[in-house]
Scaffold this active site. Structure first.
Site, PDB file in Angstrom:
ATOM      1  N   GLY A  86       0.826  -1.211   0.000  1.00  0.00           N
ATOM      2  CA  GLY A  86       0.000   0.000   0.000  1.00  0.00           C
ATOM      3  C   GLY A  86       0.859   1.259   0.000  1.00  0.00           C
TER       4      GLY A  86
ATOM      5  N   ASN B 141      -2.954  -8.666   0.299  1.00  0.00           N
ATOM      6  CA  ASN B 141      -3.794  -9.420  -0.652  1.00  0.00           C
ATOM      7  C   ASN B 141      -4.089  -8.598  -1.903  1.00  0.00           C
ATOM      8  OD1 ASN B 141      -5.617  -7.555   0.246  1.00  0.00           O
ATOM      9  ND2 ASN B 141      -7.215  -9.013   0.809  1.00  0.00           N
TER      10      ASN B 141
ATOM     11  N   SER C   5      -5.328  -2.296   5.496  1.00  0.00           N
ATOM     12  CA  SER C   5      -6.754  -1.952   5.505  1.00  0.00           C
ATOM     13  C   SER C   5      -7.043  -1.054   4.309  1.00  0.00           C
ATOM     14  CB  SER C   5      -7.123  -1.173   6.777  1.00  0.00           C
ATOM     15  OG  SER C   5      -8.474  -0.751   6.705  1.00  0.00           O
TER      16      SER C   5
ATOM     17  N   ALA D 142      -1.740   0.285  13.020  1.00  0.00           N
ATOM     18  CA  ALA D 142      -2.026   1.533  12.306  1.00  0.00           C
ATOM     19  C   ALA D 142      -3.506   1.831  12.498  1.00  0.00           C
ATOM     20  CB  ALA D 142      -1.701   1.392  10.831  1.00  0.00           C
TER      21      ALA D 142
ATOM     22  N   TYR E 269     -15.289   1.561   8.376  1.00  0.00           N
ATOM     23  CA  TYR E 269     -13.865   1.846   8.609  1.00  0.00           C
ATOM     24  C   TYR E 269     -13.642   2.297  10.056  1.00  0.00           C
ATOM     25  CZ  TYR E 269      -9.205   3.880   7.811  1.00  0.00           C
ATOM     26  OH  TYR E 269      -7.871   4.190   7.857  1.00  0.00           O
TER      27      TYR E 269
ATOM     28  N   THR F 164      -2.606  11.651   5.347  1.00  0.00           N
ATOM     29  CA  THR F 164      -1.214  11.562   4.895  1.00  0.00           C
ATOM     30  C   THR F 164      -1.214  11.613   3.376  1.00  0.00           C
ATOM     31  OG1 THR F 164      -0.786  10.152   6.800  1.00  0.00           O
ATOM     32  CG2 THR F 164       0.863  10.122   5.059  1.00  0.00           C
TER      33      THR F 164
ATOM     34  N   ARG G 115      -9.334  10.232  -2.994  1.00  0.00           N
ATOM     35  CA  ARG G 115      -9.058  11.185  -1.923  1.00  0.00           C
ATOM     36  C   ARG G 115      -8.737  12.559  -2.495  1.00  0.00           C
ATOM     37  NH1 ARG G 115      -6.240   7.551   2.679  1.00  0.00           N
ATOM     38  NH2 ARG G 115      -5.357   6.458   0.915  1.00  0.00           N
TER      39      ARG G 115
HETATM   40  N1  UDP Z   1     -12.961  16.070  -0.919  1.00  0.00           N
HETATM   41  C1  UDP Z   1     -13.304  17.049  -1.854  1.00  0.00           C
HETATM   42  N2  UDP Z   1     -13.170  16.742  -3.172  1.00  0.00           N
HETATM   43  C2  UDP Z   1     -12.697  15.538  -3.629  1.00  0.00           C
HETATM   44  C3  UDP Z   1     -12.330  14.562  -2.664  1.00  0.00           C
HETATM   45  C4  UDP Z   1     -12.496  14.861  -1.326  1.00  0.00           C
HETATM   46  O1  UDP Z   1     -13.731  18.145  -1.508  1.00  0.00           O
HETATM   47  O2  UDP Z   1     -12.583  15.354  -4.846  1.00  0.00           O
HETATM   48  C5  UDP Z   1     -13.121  16.393   0.508  1.00  0.00           C
HETATM   49  C6  UDP Z   1     -13.808  15.328   1.333  1.00  0.00           C
HETATM   50  O3  UDP Z   1     -15.218  15.429   1.232  1.00  0.00           O
HETATM   51  C7  UDP Z   1     -13.272  15.638   2.723  1.00  0.00           C
HETATM   52  C8  UDP Z   1     -11.838  16.121   2.439  1.00  0.00           C
HETATM   53  O4  UDP Z   1     -11.836  16.527   1.075  1.00  0.00           O
HETATM   54  O5  UDP Z   1     -13.997  16.684   3.303  1.00  0.00           O
HETATM   55  C9  UDP Z   1     -10.792  15.042   2.638  1.00  0.00           C
HETATM   56  O6  UDP Z   1     -11.227  13.892   1.950  1.00  0.00           O
HETATM   57  P1  UDP Z   1     -10.362  12.580   1.790  1.00  0.00           P
HETATM   58  O7  UDP Z   1     -11.220  11.574   1.095  1.00  0.00           O
HETATM   59  O8  UDP Z   1      -9.039  12.893   1.187  1.00  0.00           O
HETATM   60  O9  UDP Z   1     -10.037  12.105   3.264  1.00  0.00           O
HETATM   61  P2  UDP Z   1     -10.923  11.962   4.618  1.00  0.00           P
HETATM   62  O10 UDP Z   1     -10.248  12.883   5.566  1.00  0.00           O
HETATM   63  O11 UDP Z   1     -12.340  12.388   4.355  1.00  0.00           O
HETATM   64  O12 UDP Z   1     -10.820  10.528   4.975  1.00  0.00           O
END
Ligand code: UDP
Length: 316
Positions: free
Chosen positions: A11, A33, A76, A115, A146, A176, A187
């Protein structure tokens, strides 16, 4: 030289951790996996005799012949779009998978680092989040697969520590970023960088006033190794960057760093998306003498270079 088992070694975080531990002359066994991990993350290490990779789903017990000294339990799904697609697998990896790794640790008298995640704080009512905060998680919400998997993982880790004196420590990892994030993991970092590089609209969820704090991968790996090789047992420690940014400001920063002409579109905020998140890292500073060193411009520039290379390769 120690023998170190890493779950989730293919990962994003696991593979960087392996690079660091190999550099420090350890022998590594990686279990993955490949549901969300990728073999390409370890391609550059494939001829290294100090790395053995095993394709294994940790929800199945496993025995390892060699004596294991340390276990980094990183496996995970960790991106919201991943764990929303495979909620059962996510719950089982955090629960049964963690139990199996604790059994292995006990058998080998190995020290295990779990983690965990800032997600155990849910949509926090305390700000910034200290390790003493119990969290605010919706047990039946979409993210619960999660959050609750990791909360269970922490609980069973502590139960083994209390019942069997298993040598354990818990890292609560906040957002991160860095090279090797998957371009399509959904993300905010890969999305905004790729959208900006393509001059496509940057997709902000909600009104963009929600906050996160982003820690560069090298800093996190440094924190993880410091925590593993410390004397701390039976405790949780936050690892993250204590600089808070709104998602709006973050989008602007990425657009500037990529010289992008992207516009912005606003989508609905996903259900239970935390409104604020910021680690209190006093404990890590005091006990590990650790804090992030990479400023956001430097970390993002390295990450942007990575995604430029990925895009060049897929274009050809
Ligand atoms: N987010 C966004 N646009 C995207 C992807 C994510 O505005 O294209 C927002 C998401 O809704 C959250 C923040 O960015 O408020 C961080 O999202 P991420 O999925 O990176 O991590 P999280 O902290 O939510 O696990």
């Amino acid at each position: 030289m120690s023998t170190i088992l890493i779950t989730g070694g293919s990962g994003f975080i696991g593979s960087h951790l392996i690079d660091r531990l190999i550099k420090d002359n350890h022998r590594i066994i990686s279990l993955d996996n490949l549901i969300t991990g990728r073999t390409s993350n370890l391609d550059h290490q494939k001829d290294n005799l100090n790395l053995k990779t095993i394709n294994h789903d940790i929800t199945e017990p496993i025995d390892i012949e060699e004596k294991i000294d340390y276990i980094f339990h990183m496996a995970s799904p960790a991106s919201p779009i991943d764990y929303l697609q495979i909620p059962k697998e996510t719950l089982l990896t955090g629960s049964i998978g963690t139990k199996n790794m604790l059994d292995l640790a006990q058998k080998h008298s190995a020290r295990l680092l779990l983690a965990s995640t800032s997600e155990i704080y849910g949509d926090p009512l305390e700000h910034p989040q200290k390790e003493t905060y119990f969290g605010n998680v919706n047990t039946i919400g979409p993210r619960s697969c999660y959050d609750e998997a990791k909360r269970f993982a922490e609980a069973i880790t502590m139960a083994y520590h209390r019942t069997h004196k298993t040598n354990v420590v818990i890292a609560r990892i906040f957002n991160t970023y860095g090279p090797r994030m998957r371009p399509n993991d959904g993300r905010v970092v890969p999305n905004f960088i790729i959208q900006s590089l393509k001059n496509e609209p940057v997709t902000i969820n909600g009104d963009g006033t929600q906050t996160r704090s982003f820690c560069y991968i090298d800093d996190l790996v440094d924190g993880l190794t410091k925590l593993m090789f410390s004397e701390i047992q039976g405790e949780a420690v936050n690892l993250g960057n204590p600089e808070e940014t709104t998602i709006n400001d973050f989008a602007e920063k990425i657009k500037t760093l990529t010289n992008s002409a992207s516009t912005t579109t606003y989508n609905d905020l996903p259900e239970n998306d935390p409104i604020r998140r910021l680690p209190d890292i006093t404990k890590a500073k005091q006990l590990l003498n650790w804090e992030p060193k990479t400023d956001i411009e430097t970390g993002l520039s390295a990450t942007i270079e990575h995604f430029k290379n990925v895009m060049n390769k897929t274009d050809k």
